[in-house]
Design a protein around this motif. Structure first.
Motif, PDB file in Angstrom:
ATOM      1  N   TRP A  96       0.792  -1.311  -0.076  1.00  0.00           N
ATOM      2  CA  TRP A  96      -0.049   0.066   0.067  1.00  0.00           C
ATOM      3  C   TRP A  96       0.871   1.403  -0.029  1.00  0.00           C
ATOM      4  O   TRP A  96       2.068   1.309   0.511  1.00  0.00           O
ATOM      5  CB  TRP A  96      -0.862   0.269   1.208  1.00  0.00           C
ATOM      6  CG  TRP A  96      -1.721  -1.235   1.486  1.00  0.00           C
ATOM      7  CD1 TRP A  96      -2.997  -1.354   0.803  1.00  0.00           C
ATOM      8  CD2 TRP A  96      -1.502  -2.111   2.409  1.00  0.00           C
ATOM      9  NE1 TRP A  96      -3.415  -2.674   1.385  1.00  0.00           N
ATOM     10  CE2 TRP A  96      -2.731  -3.197   2.396  1.00  0.00           C
ATOM     11  CE3 TRP A  96      -0.429  -2.507   3.216  1.00  0.00           C
ATOM     12  CZ2 TRP A  96      -2.769  -4.388   2.985  1.00  0.00           C
ATOM     13  CZ3 TRP A  96      -0.658  -3.671   4.198  1.00  0.00           C
ATOM     14  CH2 TRP A  96      -1.803  -4.756   3.889  1.00  0.00           C
ATOM     15  N   ASP A  97       0.357   2.238  -0.665  1.00  0.00           N
ATOM     16  CA  ASP A  97       0.974   3.549  -0.412  1.00  0.00           C
ATOM     17  C   ASP A  97      -0.216   4.464   0.406  1.00  0.00           C
ATOM     18  O   ASP A  97      -1.549   4.342  -0.013  1.00  0.00           O
ATOM     19  CB  ASP A  97       0.947   4.547  -1.685  1.00  0.00           C
ATOM     20  CG  ASP A  97       2.123   3.821  -2.667  1.00  0.00           C
ATOM     21  OD1 ASP A  97       3.037   2.936  -2.056  1.00  0.00           O
ATOM     22  OD2 ASP A  97       1.819   4.191  -3.798  1.00  0.00           O
ATOM     23  N   VAL A  98       0.325   5.001   1.523  1.00  0.00           N
ATOM     24  CA  VAL A  98      -0.144   5.525   2.262  1.00  0.00           C
ATOM     25  C   VAL A  98       0.438   7.182   2.641  1.00  0.00           C
ATOM     26  O   VAL A  98       1.352   7.481   2.406  1.00  0.00           O
ATOM     27  CB  VAL A  98      -0.382   5.088   3.720  1.00  0.00           C
ATOM     28  CG1 VAL A  98      -1.167   3.545   3.446  1.00  0.00           C
ATOM     29  CG2 VAL A  98       0.962   4.934   4.539  1.00  0.00           C
ATOM     30  N   GLU A  99      -0.468   7.960   3.193  1.00  0.00           N
ATOM     31  CA  GLU A  99       0.022   9.313   3.578  1.00  0.00           C
ATOM     32  C   GLU A  99      -0.438   9.542   5.179  1.00  0.00           C
ATOM     33  O   GLU A  99      -1.875   9.132   5.581  1.00  0.00           O
ATOM     34  CB  GLU A  99      -0.682  10.362   2.592  1.00  0.00           C
ATOM     35  CG  GLU A  99      -0.108  10.616   1.422  1.00  0.00           C
ATOM     36  CD  GLU A  99      -0.463  11.817   0.536  1.00  0.00           C
ATOM     37  OE1 GLU A  99      -1.189  12.673   1.007  1.00  0.00           O
ATOM     38  OE2 GLU A  99      -0.014  11.965  -0.792  1.00  0.00           O
ATOM     39  N   VAL A 100       0.288  10.090   5.817  1.00  0.00           N
ATOM     40  CA  VAL A 100       0.158  10.327   7.214  1.00  0.00           C
ATOM     41  C   VAL A 100       0.309  11.875   7.560  1.00  0.00           C
ATOM     42  O   VAL A 100       1.081  12.563   7.072  1.00  0.00           O
ATOM     43  CB  VAL A 100       1.127   9.633   8.177  1.00  0.00           C
ATOM     44  CG1 VAL A 100       0.815  10.121   9.639  1.00  0.00           C
ATOM     45  CG2 VAL A 100       1.235   8.089   7.990  1.00  0.00           C
ATOM     46  N   LEU A 101      -0.713  12.281   8.140  1.00  0.00           N
ATOM     47  CA  LEU A 101      -0.909  13.780   8.541  1.00  0.00           C
ATOM     48  C   LEU A 101      -0.445  13.937  10.049  1.00  0.00           C
ATOM     49  O   LEU A 101      -1.292  13.609  10.795  1.00  0.00           O
ATOM     50  CB  LEU A 101      -2.158  14.555   8.195  1.00  0.00           C
ATOM     51  CG  LEU A 101      -2.221  16.127   8.419  1.00  0.00           C
ATOM     52  CD1 LEU A 101      -1.187  16.857   7.760  1.00  0.00           C
ATOM     53  CD2 LEU A 101      -3.688  16.332   8.292  1.00  0.00           C
ATOM     54  N   MET A 102       0.538  14.599  10.293  1.00  0.00           N
ATOM     55  CA  MET A 102       0.904  14.948  11.847  1.00  0.00           C
ATOM     56  C   MET A 102       0.478  16.380  12.077  1.00  0.00           C
ATOM     57  O   MET A 102       0.562  17.412  11.187  1.00  0.00           O
ATOM     58  CB  MET A 102       2.291  14.490  12.208  1.00  0.00           C
ATOM     59  CG  MET A 102       2.586  13.265  11.803  1.00  0.00           C
ATOM     60  SD  MET A 102       1.784  11.991  12.689  1.00  0.00           S
ATOM     61  CE  MET A 102       2.546  12.390  14.519  1.00  0.00           C
ATOM     62  N   LYS A 103       0.322  16.747  13.419  1.00  0.00           N
ATOM     63  CA  LYS A 103       0.224  18.169  13.906  1.00  0.00           C
ATOM     64  C   LYS A 103       0.768  18.356  15.094  1.00  0.00           C
ATOM     65  O   LYS A 103       0.837  17.363  16.018  1.00  0.00           O
ATOM     66  CB  LYS A 103      -1.321  18.603  13.675  1.00  0.00           C
ATOM     67  CG  LYS A 103      -2.185  17.817  14.747  1.00  0.00           C
ATOM     68  CD  LYS A 103      -3.388  18.259  14.497  1.00  0.00           C
ATOM     69  CE  LYS A 103      -4.478  17.751  15.667  1.00  0.00           C
ATOM     70  NZ  LYS A 103      -5.894  18.224  15.645  1.00  0.00           N
ATOM     71  N   ARG A 104       1.267  19.629  15.205  1.00  0.00           N
ATOM     72  CA  ARG A 104       1.791  19.740  16.679  1.00  0.00           C
ATOM     73  C   ARG A 104       1.454  20.832  17.255  1.00  0.00           C
ATOM     74  O   ARG A 104       1.069  21.814  16.878  1.00  0.00           O
ATOM     75  CB  ARG A 104       3.501  20.400  16.139  1.00  0.00           C
ATOM     76  CG  ARG A 104       4.283  20.554  17.347  1.00  0.00           C
ATOM     77  CD  ARG A 104       5.684  21.192  16.800  1.00  0.00           C
ATOM     78  NE  ARG A 104       6.689  21.546  17.680  1.00  0.00           N
ATOM     79  CZ  ARG A 104       6.739  22.948  17.985  1.00  0.00           C
ATOM     80  NH1 ARG A 104       6.284  23.698  17.602  1.00  0.00           N
ATOM     81  NH2 ARG A 104       7.783  23.104  19.219  1.00  0.00           N
TER      82      ARG A 104
END
Length: 249
Positions: free
Chosen positions: A213-221
């Motif tokens: 799979w190709d995935v994208e992860v969104l992080m926030k600080r």
């Protein structure tokens, strides 16, 4: 005496006012450029204020050009000072901002990979905790299984988390161990003081190396609350499934 008076009148100036012939007006643009050049120190605090040194350079350049073409304007020195100060503070601001963004993106990427690796181990309760603000997370000594089972709201929240396409795909995988490989940083940004970083990963079968799979992860600080208000924490905001390879089916 009469001849002297007539001579002065004909010239238009008396002897004591001859210095008026040398008078040159100080350029208002040069003044504005120097003032903005001084205020350009604000550019080191936020990229929003980079406009200040940019304006200082524009005003100073226009002022210098007009003074150079004029016989009645002065202020070249002020214009040069304005340009120099603006260039210095803008350079520092851009360099500082670039370094800060690089460090922020690097930290975000590392946290995204760590969180994704937890998901790939099918530790969804631990992963779900990291989607919450620090104040809503359970201490490390807490039994997460008991925590979720004892509270219906938290249990439903976890179940909803597990229905995301990417997470559902990981949980259904019956093959060998999974491995994440960083692909690239997709984007970074700041909104209302919160830093965001989006990162692309490829999940593979660790044993065969085949992509799944190709995935994208969104992080926030975000800044902590209460006793933690002087600290910042990374929160896993979301994960999206971008592509599914044949070997994953």
């Amino acid at each position: 005496m009469t001849d002297t008076t007539n001579h002065a009148s004909g010239a238009g100036f008396s002897a004591e006012n001859e210095d008026l012939l040398e008078y040159r007006e100080l350029s208002r643009l040069a003044i504005a450029g120097m003032v903005l050049g001084v205020v350009s120190v604000l550019a080191i605090f936020t990229s929003v204020l980079w406009i200040v040194p940019v304006l200082a350079i524009i005003f100073s350049l226009v002022a210098y050009y007009k003074i150079d073409k004029s016989d009645v304007l002065t202020g070249k020195g002020m214009a040069l000072i304005g340009m120099a100060l603006a260039a210095i503070w803008l350079g520092i601001g851009v360099t500082q901002g670039t370094v800060r963004d690089h460090v922020m993106m690097s930290n975000s990427r590392e946290m995204a990979k760590s969180w994704l690796d937890i998901l790939l181990e099918k530790k969804t309760m631990e992963a779900h905790q990291l989607t919450r603000a620090p104040g809503g997370r359970q201490p490390a000594t807490t039994s997460l299984e008991g925590y979720y089972q004892s509270d219906e709201v938290n249990q439903e929240d976890l179940q909803g988390f597990e229905t995301h396409d990417a997470i559902k795909a990981f949980l259904k995988w019956e093959g060998g161990p999974l491995e994440s490989k960083f692909v690239n940083d997709v984007s970074t940004g700041v909104h209302d003081g919160v830093h965001y970083g989006r990162h692309a990963f490829q999940v593979t079968d660790k044993e065969s190396g085949k992509p799944l799979w190709d995935v994208e992860v969104l992080m926030k600080r975000e800044r902590g609350f209460g006793n933690l208000q002087d600290e910042f924490f990374w929160i896993a905001d979301s994960i999206s499934l971008e592509k599914t390879y044949p070997d994953a089916k």
